[in-house]
Write a protein that holds these residues in place. Structure first.
Motif, mmCIF file in Angstrom:
data_model
loop_
_atom_site.group_PDB
_atom_site.id
_atom_site.type_symbol
_atom_site.label_atom_id
_atom_site.label_comp_id
_atom_site.label_asym_id
_atom_site.label_seq_id
_atom_site.Cartn_x
_atom_site.Cartn_y
_atom_site.Cartn_z
ATOM 1 N N UNK A 1 29.455 29.572 34.240
ATOM 2 C CA UNK A 1 30.047 28.963 35.416
ATOM 3 C C UNK A 1 28.991 28.939 36.521
ATOM 4 N N UNK A 2 28.821 27.807 37.104
ATOM 5 C CA UNK A 2 27.917 27.673 38.247
ATOM 6 C C UNK A 2 28.753 27.862 39.498
ATOM 7 N N UNK A 3 28.385 28.858 40.282
ATOM 8 C CA UNK A 3 29.206 29.267 41.412
ATOM 9 C C UNK A 3 28.379 29.347 42.693
ATOM 10 N N UNK A 4 28.758 28.583 43.714
ATOM 11 C CA UNK A 4 28.051 28.706 44.985
ATOM 12 C C UNK A 4 28.186 30.112 45.573
ATOM 13 N N UNK A 5 29.319 30.783 45.358
ATOM 14 C CA UNK A 5 29.468 32.142 45.870
ATOM 15 C C UNK A 5 28.524 33.095 45.148
ATOM 16 N N UNK A 6 28.411 32.965 43.838
ATOM 17 C CA UNK A 6 27.513 33.832 43.080
ATOM 18 C C UNK A 6 26.063 33.592 43.500
ATOM 19 N N UNK A 7 25.695 32.349 43.709
ATOM 20 C CA UNK A 7 24.337 32.049 44.161
ATOM 21 C C UNK A 7 24.104 32.612 45.563
ATOM 22 N N UNK A 8 25.127 32.564 46.393
ATOM 23 C CA UNK A 8 25.009 33.136 47.734
ATOM 24 C C UNK A 8 24.853 34.648 47.654
ATOM 25 N N UNK A 68 34.812 31.392 39.332
ATOM 26 C CA UNK A 68 35.816 30.482 38.756
ATOM 27 C C UNK A 68 35.204 29.096 38.629
ATOM 28 N N UNK A 69 35.417 28.491 37.498
ATOM 29 C CA UNK A 69 34.870 27.164 37.235
ATOM 30 C C UNK A 69 35.341 26.168 38.291
ATOM 31 N N UNK A 70 34.400 25.477 38.897
ATOM 32 C CA UNK A 70 34.711 24.437 39.871
ATOM 33 C C UNK A 70 35.088 24.942 41.249
ATOM 34 N N UNK A 71 35.027 26.247 41.483
ATOM 35 C CA UNK A 71 35.417 26.797 42.774
ATOM 36 C C UNK A 71 34.350 26.509 43.827
ATOM 37 N N UNK A 76 35.771 30.690 47.200
ATOM 38 C CA UNK A 76 35.227 31.951 46.701
ATOM 39 C C UNK A 76 35.116 32.985 47.794
ATOM 40 N N UNK A 77 34.601 32.601 48.952
ATOM 41 C CA UNK A 77 34.447 33.566 50.039
ATOM 42 C C UNK A 77 35.813 33.979 50.586
ATOM 43 N N UNK A 78 36.808 33.117 50.447
ATOM 44 C CA UNK A 78 38.167 33.496 50.858
ATOM 45 C C UNK A 78 38.676 34.652 49.990
#
Length: 182
Positions: A1-8, A68-71, A76-78
């Motif tokens: 899963x590519x996640x902007x939150x995980x990258x952050x 989560x996929x597509x989140x 995510x930060x919420x």
């Protein structure tokens, strides 16, 4: 899963460590560390939260909800923001492998963590998110091929030097976070 939150979160870890491993990373850090450090200097409680959540023997779980996929980043930060404060304190005690500093015995830790993640997203990740996303997508394709050749152990062993598969759903991360269970 590519996640902007995980990258952050990965970017937050890099900023926290403050050490680049190659010239591009060092240049990137040189440009962003002063602003990041100024944010923490202005908010000693959040600075202590980051040190406790990332600097112990374990990463505090409330900082890293399962992607989560597509989140989108905002959703995510919420989830970070909505973490139960008592759980956040318990996660920090686990990270520290000991008692919680008195300054962190408070209910606003999830909000503080989320606000810092929003700052890191806006200043260090979002400006080049589309490029990062494309790089991550290419990495997923390459690692999927690697799974077909050598299984998950081969993929985990190749993540970076010092990371290795231990079996039984465990791997070791060289950055001192010990055995990580997922």
């Amino acid at each position: 899963v590519i996640s902007p939150l995980t990258e952050t979160f990965a970017t937050l870890k890099l900023l926290h460590a403050g050490v680049g491993h190659h010239p591009g990373e060092r240049e990137w850090l040189h440009a962003r560390l002063p602003g990041y450090r100024a944010v923490l200097a202005a908010d000693p409680v959040t600075a202590l939260l980051v040190r406790a959540g990332l600097g112990g023997s374990w990463i505090a779980d409330f900082l890293t909800p399962t992607p989560r996929d597509g989140e989108c980043f905002e959703d995510g930060v919420a989830r970070v923001r909505s973490a139960d404060p008592a759980d956040a304190r318990a996660h920090l005690r686990t990270s520290l492998a000991g008692p919680l500093p008195a300054a962190l015995d408070r209910d606003d830790l999830p909000e503080r963590a989320a606000a810092l993640m929003e700052h890191v997203w806006e200043t260090a990740v979002r400006p080049d998110w589309e490029r990062r996303r494309r790089v991550l997508e290419a990495d997923v394709v390459a690692r999927t091929a690697q799974v077909s050749r050598g299984g998950w152990a081969a993929v985990l062993d190749s993540l970076r030097p010092g990371t290795r598969w231990l079996g039984e759903s465990r791997f070791h991360d060289r950055e001192g976070f010990g055995v990580v269970h997922h």
